[in-house]
Motif scaffolding. Structure first.
Motif, PDB file in Angstrom:
ATOM      1  N   THR A  79      32.871 -35.079 -57.758  1.00  0.00           N
ATOM      2  CA  THR A  79      33.664 -36.012 -58.544  1.00  0.00           C
ATOM      3  C   THR A  79      35.141 -35.815 -58.263  1.00  0.00           C
ATOM      4  N   ALA A  80      35.942 -36.782 -58.737  1.00  0.00           N
ATOM      5  CA  ALA A  80      37.392 -36.667 -58.576  1.00  0.00           C
ATOM      6  C   ALA A  80      37.908 -35.422 -59.288  1.00  0.00           C
ATOM      7  N   HIS A  81      37.295 -35.130 -60.474  1.00  0.00           N
ATOM      8  CA  HIS A  81      37.714 -33.938 -61.222  1.00  0.00           C
ATOM      9  C   HIS A  81      37.401 -32.676 -60.420  1.00  0.00           C
ATOM     10  N   ASP A  82      36.193 -32.631 -59.841  1.00  0.00           N
ATOM     11  CA  ASP A  82      35.815 -31.465 -59.041  1.00  0.00           C
ATOM     12  C   ASP A  82      36.779 -31.279 -57.881  1.00  0.00           C
ATOM     13  N   ASP A  83      37.131 -32.390 -57.234  1.00  0.00           N
ATOM     14  CA  ASP A  83      38.024 -32.309 -56.086  1.00  0.00           C
ATOM     15  C   ASP A  83      39.400 -31.807 -56.505  1.00  0.00           C
ATOM     16  N   ALA A  84      39.889 -32.272 -57.677  1.00  0.00           N
ATOM     17  CA  ALA A  84      41.221 -31.894 -58.135  1.00  0.00           C
ATOM     18  C   ALA A  84      41.284 -30.427 -58.503  1.00  0.00           C
ATOM     19  N   THR A  85      40.141 -29.905 -59.007  1.00  0.00           N
ATOM     20  CA  THR A  85      40.146 -28.507 -59.423  1.00  0.00           C
ATOM     21  C   THR A  85      39.497 -27.597 -58.390  1.00  0.00           C
ATOM     22  N   GLY A  86      39.025 -28.180 -57.287  1.00  0.00           N
ATOM     23  CA  GLY A  86      38.389 -27.409 -56.239  1.00  0.00           C
ATOM     24  C   GLY A  86      39.362 -27.019 -55.155  1.00  0.00           C
ATOM     25  N   THR A  87      38.907 -27.109 -53.907  1.00  0.00           N
ATOM     26  CA  THR A  87      39.713 -26.640 -52.780  1.00  0.00           C
ATOM     27  C   THR A  87      41.067 -27.321 -52.708  1.00  0.00           C
ATOM     28  N   ASN A  88      41.095 -28.643 -52.816  1.00  0.00           N
ATOM     29  CA  ASN A  88      42.365 -29.367 -52.696  1.00  0.00           C
ATOM     30  C   ASN A  88      43.327 -29.005 -53.819  1.00  0.00           C
ATOM     31  N   GLY A  89      42.802 -28.922 -55.043  1.00  0.00           N
ATOM     32  CA  GLY A  89      43.653 -28.552 -56.162  1.00  0.00           C
ATOM     33  C   GLY A  89      44.176 -27.145 -56.047  1.00  0.00           C
ATOM     34  N   ARG A  90      43.333 -26.234 -55.590  1.00  0.00           N
ATOM     35  CA  ARG A  90      43.746 -24.846 -55.429  1.00  0.00           C
ATOM     36  C   ARG A  90      44.832 -24.729 -54.363  1.00  0.00           C
ATOM     37  N   GLU A  91      44.631 -25.423 -53.256  1.00  0.00           N
ATOM     38  CA  GLU A  91      45.628 -25.376 -52.185  1.00  0.00           C
ATOM     39  C   GLU A  91      46.948 -25.982 -52.638  1.00  0.00           C
ATOM     40  N   ALA A  92      46.870 -27.047 -53.420  1.00  0.00           N
ATOM     41  CA  ALA A  92      48.097 -27.676 -53.918  1.00  0.00           C
ATOM     42  C   ALA A  92      48.848 -26.741 -54.849  1.00  0.00           C
ATOM     43  N   TYR A  93      48.107 -26.048 -55.710  1.00  0.00           N
ATOM     44  CA  TYR A  93      48.741 -25.121 -56.653  1.00  0.00           C
ATOM     45  C   TYR A  93      49.394 -23.959 -55.912  1.00  0.00           C
ATOM     46  N   LEU A  94      48.656 -23.338 -55.006  1.00  0.00           N
ATOM     47  CA  LEU A  94      49.205 -22.214 -54.244  1.00  0.00           C
ATOM     48  C   LEU A  94      50.392 -22.652 -53.403  1.00  0.00           C
ATOM     49  N   GLY A  95      50.270 -23.834 -52.834  1.00  0.00           N
ATOM     50  CA  GLY A  95      51.382 -24.345 -52.045  1.00  0.00           C
ATOM     51  C   GLY A  95      52.633 -24.565 -52.870  1.00  0.00           C
TER      52      GLY A  95
END
Length: 281
Positions: free
Chosen positions: A2-18
């Motif tokens: 889901t969009a929520h999973d994607d936001a809190t998954g790999t892409n979200g994690r990379e965005a936060y760390l970045g």
């Protein structure tokens, strides 16, 4: 997914760390950059996308490092300067600041160990040579103060900046493995860091220190340490080994980045547990 999973998954994690470790396009100045820990710090900053001014007094290795780092994620410039010369440091920092429109981070790293120690007798108080004392204090303490002053002068009007000083675990305890001038300079710079942190906090300038333990660098001389000397150092460290310069990079990035936004006046040991051991003896 889901969009929520994607936001809190790999892409979200990379965005936060970045975001929290993002130093892209920030101007970072590193003294003592041509070798040892300074070189490792410079590599980390360039690979993270920063605009990095490499500063050292040794022209050939400085130029070689600048050439090697060219073409990586960040931008690299270099400047020849002896940090013991206050006017030269001020001119170097002002020129670099003017070139890149400000100074975001200053790694105050340049340092020397003093005269080579060949036996236990050379560490006796009576054997301290005043010319060696003055040379080490001139680089490690006065040189660090020169760099901190120059950095603060250009950061304070912008009410922003980070100053990271390379101290040492030898400045936090007595250390029979190093000489009097080095211990004195590193102990003094720890308190200078704390004083500067109080002074510069109202202007939102963070000042911290990294306190390395034994690392595999050539600070004590041009030749690498012998296997016997390294084994002697390793016996003082709970992790059982000396560190590689690469192992300073994570902390350097943390202190240069937004992730350290509420850190100032602190001294961060990177010593394989050596200080913890000393407190239990």
């Amino acid at each position: 997914m889901t969009a929520h999973d994607d936001a809190t998954g790999t892409n979200g994690r990379e965005a936060y760390l970045g975001r929290v470790f993002d130093i892209r396009d920030r101007h970072v100045l590193v003294t003592g950059a041509a070798s040892g820990l300074g070189q490792a710090i410079a590599e980390a900053m360039v690979d993270a996308g920063a605009v990095v001014t490499l500063v050292d007094r040794d022209a050939d290795p400085l130029r070689e490092l600048a050439d090697r780092l060219a073409g990586r994620s960040g931008t690299v410039e270099h400047a020849l300067c002896d940090v013991a010369d206050a006017s030269a440091v001020r001119a170097t920092v002002e020129a670099a600041t003017a070139r890149f429109g400000g100074l975001d981070v200053a790694f105050v790293n340049a340092g020397i160990a003093g005269a080579p120690r060949t036996d236990d007798e050379s560490r006796r108080l009576e054997r301290v040579q005043l010319d060696d004392w003055e040379r080490v204090i001139g680089v490690n303490l006065t040189g660090a103060l020169n760099t901190m002053r120059a950095a603060a002068a250009v950061m304070r009007p912008r009410r922003s900046g980070r100053i990271v000083v390379t101290a040492s675990t030898a400045g936090l305890r007595a250390d029979p493995m190093v000489g009097y001038p080095y211990v004195a300079s590193k102990a003094a710079i720890v308190n200078v860091v704390r004083q500067a942190a109080l002074d510069l906090a109202p202007d939102q300038i963070r000042v911290n220190a990294i306190a390395p333990g034994p690392f595999r660098t050539n600070i004590g001389g041009k030749r690498p340490r012998s296997a016997e000397a390294e084994a002697t150092w390793a016996r003082t460290i709970p992790l059982g080994r000396m560190a590689d310069p690469e192992e300073i990079k994570g902390l350097a990035l943390l202190l240069a980045s937004p992730a350290s936004s509420f850190m100032t006046g602190a001294v961060f040991p990177v010593d394989g547990g050596a200080l913890a051991l000393s407190h239990t003896i």
